[in-house]
Design a protein around this motif. Structure first.
Motif, short mmCIF file in Angstrom:
data_model
loop_
_atom_site.label_atom_id
_atom_site.label_comp_id
_atom_site.label_asym_id
_atom_site.label_seq_id
_atom_site.Cartn_x
_atom_site.Cartn_y
_atom_site.Cartn_z
N ASP A 54 0.83 -1.21 0.00
CA ASP A 54 0.00 0.00 0.00
C ASP A 54 0.86 1.26 0.00
OD1 ASP A 54 -2.24 -1.65 0.14
OD2 ASP A 54 -2.56 -1.32 2.30
N GLU B 240 2.45 1.77 -3.39
CA GLU B 240 1.48 2.30 -4.36
C GLU B 240 1.24 3.79 -4.12
OE1 GLU B 240 -1.49 -1.16 -5.89
OE2 GLU B 240 -1.82 -0.47 -3.84
N ASP C 266 3.53 6.31 -5.51
CA ASP C 266 3.36 6.57 -6.94
C ASP C 266 4.57 6.15 -7.76
OD1 ASP C 266 1.76 7.34 -9.08
OD2 ASP C 266 2.66 9.34 -9.15
N ASP D 262 6.23 2.92 -10.31
CA ASP D 262 5.86 1.86 -11.23
C ASP D 262 6.04 0.52 -10.52
OD1 ASP D 262 5.28 0.78 -13.95
OD2 ASP D 262 7.32 0.00 -13.71
N ASP D 263 4.94 -0.25 -10.40
CA ASP D 263 5.03 -1.50 -9.64
C ASP D 263 5.97 -2.50 -10.30
OD1 ASP D 263 3.04 -1.77 -11.62
OD2 ASP D 263 1.72 -2.96 -10.36
N ASN E 72 2.84 -7.66 -10.50
CA ASN E 72 2.26 -6.36 -10.15
C ASN E 72 1.75 -6.41 -8.71
OD1 ASN E 72 -0.62 -7.21 -10.19
ND2 ASN E 72 -0.17 -7.54 -12.36
N PHE E 73 1.51 -5.22 -8.14
CA PHE E 73 1.10 -5.13 -6.74
C PHE E 73 -0.22 -5.85 -6.48
CE2 PHE E 73 3.57 -0.91 -6.40
CZ PHE E 73 4.70 -1.56 -5.93
N SER E 74 -1.16 -5.75 -7.39
CA SER E 74 -2.47 -6.38 -7.19
C SER E 74 -2.33 -7.89 -7.07
CB SER E 74 -3.39 -6.02 -8.35
OG SER E 74 -4.63 -6.66 -8.20
#
Length: 170
Positions: A25, A28, A31, A33-34, A82-84
């Protein structure tokens, strides 16, 4: 009163896996780039952030799954990109660890357990595998993930690493 194997492991794994989600979190919100951040290494000869976070799931839930089978091999699949997807991996580990019963873990005490990586093998008792191999690996990878974020300037501190500590409320 002796501590159960479950009490020695699962609550702390859940605490730090939750803090790993919090670290994502914070990254993210920074800001960045993941994909770039997830591919960042702390040192040239170390694996990237994505591997470090994935390894927290591997050395907690994956360790329990290994004990259930009597053999553990590192998960060499590509980590989430990716973060998700990383958050989904960590949340899956949290959900499944929350379902591990104390009686189940206690039933593995004294059972033979084997670590395998290719031809390399180490033999353990289940409790020694969990406490002397997986738990230190878990904390190594969680700390390295935290360190990578700090190195990249993500504003995280000790409280972010510790997560929700287990306190007594009056």
């Amino acid at each position: 009163m002796p501590l159960s194997l479950h009490t020695a492991l699962v609550p702390t794994w859940l605490q730090i896996l939750g803090s790993c989600n919090n670290l994502i979190d914070k990254a993210e919100a920074f800001d960045c780039d993941d994909k770039e951040l997830l591919s960042t290494c702390l040192a040239e000869d170390m694996l990237p952030l994505a591997y470090q976070l994935k390894s927290c799931a591997v050395h907690s839930l994956g360790a329990i799954e290994g004990v259930r089978k009597g053999v553990f091999s590192p998960d060499m699949n590509e980590p989430p990109a990716n973060f998700s997807d990383m958050r989904n991996l960590l949340n899956n580990a949290i959900t499944k660890l929350e379902q591990v019963e104390e009686s189940e873990l206690e039933s593995y005490i004294g059972q033979p357990m084997r670590f395998e990586m290719g031809e390399f093998k180490l033999h353990f008792l289940a409790e020694n595998f969990l406490l002397s191999f997986s738990q230190p690996n878990f904390f190594f990878h969680a700390t390295t993930a935290y360190d990578i974020l700090r190195m990249k300037g993500v504003p995280v501190g000790k409280r972010d690493f510790l997560g929700a500590v287990q306190i007594v409320t009056s």
